[in-house]
Motif scaffolding. Structure first.
Motif, PDB file in Angstrom:
ATOM      1  N   GLN A  58      47.272  36.017  41.960  1.00  0.00           N
ATOM      2  CA  GLN A  58      48.283  36.106  43.015  1.00  0.00           C
ATOM      3  C   GLN A  58      49.243  37.294  42.869  1.00  0.00           C
ATOM      4  N   PRO A  59      49.732  37.635  41.653  1.00  0.00           N
ATOM      5  CA  PRO A  59      50.700  38.740  41.549  1.00  0.00           C
ATOM      6  C   PRO A  59      50.174  40.093  42.005  1.00  0.00           C
ATOM      7  N   TYR A  60      48.872  40.278  42.065  1.00  0.00           N
ATOM      8  CA  TYR A  60      48.314  41.578  42.438  1.00  0.00           C
ATOM      9  C   TYR A  60      48.270  41.797  43.949  1.00  0.00           C
ATOM     10  N   HIS A  61      48.495  40.753  44.725  1.00  0.00           N
ATOM     11  CA  HIS A  61      48.437  40.904  46.183  1.00  0.00           C
ATOM     12  C   HIS A  61      49.493  41.891  46.683  1.00  0.00           C
ATOM     13  N   TYR A  62      50.596  41.986  45.954  1.00  0.00           N
ATOM     14  CA  TYR A  62      51.658  42.913  46.351  1.00  0.00           C
ATOM     15  C   TYR A  62      51.153  44.351  46.392  1.00  0.00           C
ATOM     16  N   PHE A  63      50.358  44.728  45.388  1.00  0.00           N
ATOM     17  CA  PHE A  63      49.873  46.114  45.328  1.00  0.00           C
ATOM     18  C   PHE A  63      48.886  46.394  46.450  1.00  0.00           C
ATOM     19  N   ALA A  64      48.053  45.420  46.741  1.00  0.00           N
ATOM     20  CA  ALA A  64      47.085  45.604  47.820  1.00  0.00           C
ATOM     21  C   ALA A  64      47.801  45.757  49.164  1.00  0.00           C
ATOM     22  N   GLU A  65      48.872  44.978  49.364  1.00  0.00           N
ATOM     23  CA  GLU A  65      49.563  45.002  50.654  1.00  0.00           C
ATOM     24  C   GLU A  65      50.545  46.163  50.762  1.00  0.00           C
ATOM     25  N   GLU A  66      51.361  46.370  49.708  1.00  0.00           N
ATOM     26  CA  GLU A  66      52.419  47.379  49.761  1.00  0.00           C
ATOM     27  C   GLU A  66      51.873  48.795  49.640  1.00  0.00           C
ATOM     28  N   TYR A  67      50.913  48.995  48.736  1.00  0.00           N
ATOM     29  CA  TYR A  67      50.416  50.345  48.460  1.00  0.00           C
ATOM     30  C   TYR A  67      49.018  50.595  49.021  1.00  0.00           C
ATOM     31  N   GLN A  68      48.425  49.570  49.615  1.00  0.00           N
ATOM     32  CA  GLN A  68      47.074  49.685  50.170  1.00  0.00           C
ATOM     33  C   GLN A  68      46.084  50.174  49.101  1.00  0.00           C
ATOM     34  N   LYS A  69      46.170  49.543  47.920  1.00  0.00           N
ATOM     35  CA  LYS A  69      45.262  49.846  46.817  1.00  0.00           C
ATOM     36  C   LYS A  69      44.490  48.573  46.460  1.00  0.00           C
ATOM     37  N   PRO A  70      43.179  48.589  46.554  1.00  0.00           N
ATOM     38  CA  PRO A  70      42.414  47.404  46.184  1.00  0.00           C
ATOM     39  C   PRO A  70      42.476  47.131  44.687  1.00  0.00           C
ATOM     40  N   VAL A  71      42.418  45.865  44.328  1.00  0.00           N
ATOM     41  CA  VAL A  71      42.410  45.426  42.931  1.00  0.00           C
ATOM     42  C   VAL A  71      41.250  44.469  42.744  1.00  0.00           C
ATOM     43  N   VAL A  72      40.454  44.700  41.705  1.00  0.00           N
ATOM     44  CA  VAL A  72      39.394  43.764  41.346  1.00  0.00           C
ATOM     45  C   VAL A  72      39.609  43.347  39.899  1.00  0.00           C
ATOM     46  N   ILE A  73      39.886  42.072  39.677  1.00  0.00           N
ATOM     47  CA  ILE A  73      40.062  41.543  38.327  1.00  0.00           C
ATOM     48  C   ILE A  73      38.688  41.395  37.691  1.00  0.00           C
ATOM     49  N   ALA A  74      38.534  41.894  36.473  1.00  0.00           N
ATOM     50  CA  ALA A  74      37.205  41.914  35.846  1.00  0.00           C
ATOM     51  C   ALA A  74      37.279  41.478  34.396  1.00  0.00           C
ATOM     52  N   GLY A  75      36.176  40.907  33.922  1.00  0.00           N
ATOM     53  CA  GLY A  75      36.030  40.586  32.505  1.00  0.00           C
ATOM     54  C   GLY A  75      35.732  41.833  31.704  1.00  0.00           C
ATOM     55  N   PHE A  76      35.555  41.670  30.394  1.00  0.00           N
ATOM     56  CA  PHE A  76      35.421  42.807  29.497  1.00  0.00           C
ATOM     57  C   PHE A  76      33.983  43.204  29.183  1.00  0.00           C
ATOM     58  N   GLU A  77      33.013  42.467  29.655  1.00  0.00           N
ATOM     59  CA  GLU A  77      31.626  42.805  29.364  1.00  0.00           C
ATOM     60  C   GLU A  77      31.159  43.933  30.302  1.00  0.00           C
ATOM     61  N   PRO A  78      30.116  44.672  29.911  1.00  0.00           N
ATOM     62  CA  PRO A  78      29.703  45.836  30.711  1.00  0.00           C
ATOM     63  C   PRO A  78      29.312  45.491  32.142  1.00  0.00           C
ATOM     64  N   LEU A  79      28.634  44.356  32.341  1.00  0.00           N
ATOM     65  CA  LEU A  79      28.270  43.996  33.712  1.00  0.00           C
ATOM     66  C   LEU A  79      29.497  43.616  34.535  1.00  0.00           C
ATOM     67  N   ASP A  80      30.504  43.020  33.871  1.00  0.00           N
ATOM     68  CA  ASP A  80      31.770  42.739  34.569  1.00  0.00           C
ATOM     69  C   ASP A  80      32.366  44.029  35.111  1.00  0.00           C
ATOM     70  N   VAL A  81      32.463  45.029  34.245  1.00  0.00           N
ATOM     71  CA  VAL A  81      33.105  46.286  34.626  1.00  0.00           C
ATOM     72  C   VAL A  81      32.311  46.990  35.722  1.00  0.00           C
ATOM     73  N   LEU A  82      31.011  47.055  35.567  1.00  0.00           N
ATOM     74  CA  LEU A  82      30.181  47.715  36.577  1.00  0.00           C
ATOM     75  C   LEU A  82      30.279  47.011  37.930  1.00  0.00           C
ATOM     76  N   GLN A  83      30.257  45.687  37.902  1.00  0.00           N
ATOM     77  CA  GLN A  83      30.354  44.947  39.162  1.00  0.00           C
ATOM     78  C   GLN A  83      31.719  45.173  39.808  1.00  0.00           C
ATOM     79  N   ALA A  84      32.790  45.254  38.996  1.00  0.00           N
ATOM     80  CA  ALA A  84      34.122  45.523  39.544  1.00  0.00           C
ATOM     81  C   ALA A  84      34.174  46.898  40.197  1.00  0.00           C
TER      82      ALA A  84
END
Length: 384
Positions: free
Chosen positions: A211-237
């Motif tokens: 929820q706290p990241y919605h501010y950045f998406a709305e205020e700055y029009q920057k997408p955020v994708v929360i990701a895990g630390f494994e390589p497939l997590d990062v690539l998918q993000a």
């Protein structure tokens, strides 16, 4: 192993990378910042830059709590151990970070100060119980991930009636740092640091939620994708961010849904809210004074606040003039832009926090990426 091996599949990594190459518009550049140092290490360790097209650029952010701690706060911890004679308890990655005058907690220990490495804040609490005749101070550091355990030991110390235990609090907050980066002149005015989207931190988000990241998406029009630390997590993000940018969207998406929820860990957040309150301003190495970006212990628990129990000297501390940690933490420069990198500054002889920390960008680049810059080839886990 559940949730590990299946996220390190080399064939799947190549398939996702191929999808990113197909979807990335060759007519534009994608500048994506991974905020967390854990993601930086994963990116270098698994050779992810080698799998991406040239126009998808990863920028390393300030998501290393050891790296962003200003020198004067480290000097204060050393002062507690040396001049006040406390048992100072610290996590291991703080021990070798250089303060002013090339001093560190490890050097202070070698010179006779009682500095002890602990694996958890509860270890410090046990020491206070075992040594009732000594003052024990826990050097608390970290983002939202490590804050709830610190809150818990303060509450436990109060319940036990301990009079010799206190906390030197240096807990900082992720959303405030992201706001500071987006508001900085380098981003908004000078165009030095173009940022199109963020990979949101994993462990932090298990506590605070998405929820706290919605501010950045709305205020700055920057997408955020929360990701895990494994390589497939990062690539998918990365793929999810590329797709959002192609479609003109700026939303918060949760790739790490196996661990992160919208609201996060409500019990942990309630515990933190009971013990801590916001500081009006706090200095971050590389970012300067950042408003409402750190926590302090509430008055109700002031007996366990080392900053109130001890009189600490506020000394002005200067960075090594040749060290580029500040610019690297903002993503304006890379480790290779620092003249000290790999020469005077190595993991064995670190001159800056980005090299000594286990999550620092310089340490990651030295361990996994420097040979590629020298024209050699690294065999990554994704290739095996």
């Amino acid at each position: 192993m559940k949730y590990v091996d299946e996220f390190r599949d080399g064939q799947l990594a190549r398939e996702i990378a191929a999808q990113i190459r197909r979807e990335a518009d060759p007519g534009r550049t994608y500048s994506l910042m991974e905020f967390c140092g854990g993601h930086t290490h994963a990116i270098f360790r698994y050779g992810i830059p080698d799998l991406l097209p040239d126009n998808v650029r990863m920028i390393h952010g300030p998501g290393c709590p050891v790296c962003v701690l200003p020198i004067d706060r480290l000097d204060a911890a050393i002062e507690l151990a040396v001049e006040h004679g406390v048992i100072l308890c610290s996590y291991g990655d703080m021990m070798r970070v250089p303060g002013s005058r090339k001093q560190s907690l490890l050097k202070a220990k070698a010179q006779g100060a009682d500095v002890r490495m602990v694996y958890s804040c509860s270890d410090a609490l046990k020491l206070a119980q075992q040594h009732p005749d000594r003052e024990v101070v826990f050097f608390a550091i970290g983002f939202e991930t490590t804050t709830p355990p610190t809150a818990l030991v303060i509450k436990q110390a109060q319940k036990l009636g301990l009079k010799n235990f206190s906390v030197f609090c240096n807990h900082v907050l992720t959303p405030a740092a992201i706001s500071n980066i987006l508001e900085s002149p380098e981003v908004r005015e000078l165009g030095i640091l173009p940022l199109d989207g963020f990979i949101g931190p994993a462990h932090v988000s298990t506590v605070i939620g998405s929820q706290p990241y919605h501010y950045f998406a709305e205020e700055y029009q920057k997408p955020v994708v929360i990701a895990g630390f494994e390589p497939l997590d990062v690539l998918q993000a990365i793929r999810m961010l590329v797709r959002q940018l192609n479609e003109g969207r700026a939303e918060v998406e949760n790739e790490f849904s196996r661990a992160v929820t919208e609201q996060g860990n409500q019990k942990a957040k309630a515990m933190v809210a009971e013990i801590f309150e916001l500081r009006r301003v706090f200095e971050w190495r590389g970012l300067g004074q950042v408003p409402y970006s750190a926590l302090r212990i509430k008055q109700a628990y002031a007996d366990f606040d080392a900053e109130k129990r001890f009189t600490l000297t506020r000394r002005s501390a200067r960075e090594n003039k040749a060290c580029e940690c500040g610019a690297i933490l903002r993503g304006v420069k890379t480790p290779r832009d620092c003249k000290l990198f790999g020469k005077q500054c190595t993991p064995e002889t670190p001159l800056g926090s980005c090299m000594v920390s286990s999550e620092g960008a310089c340490a990651a680049h030295y361990s996994y990426g420097r040979y590629r810059d020298e024209g050699q080839t690294i065999a990554t886990d994704a290739d095996r």
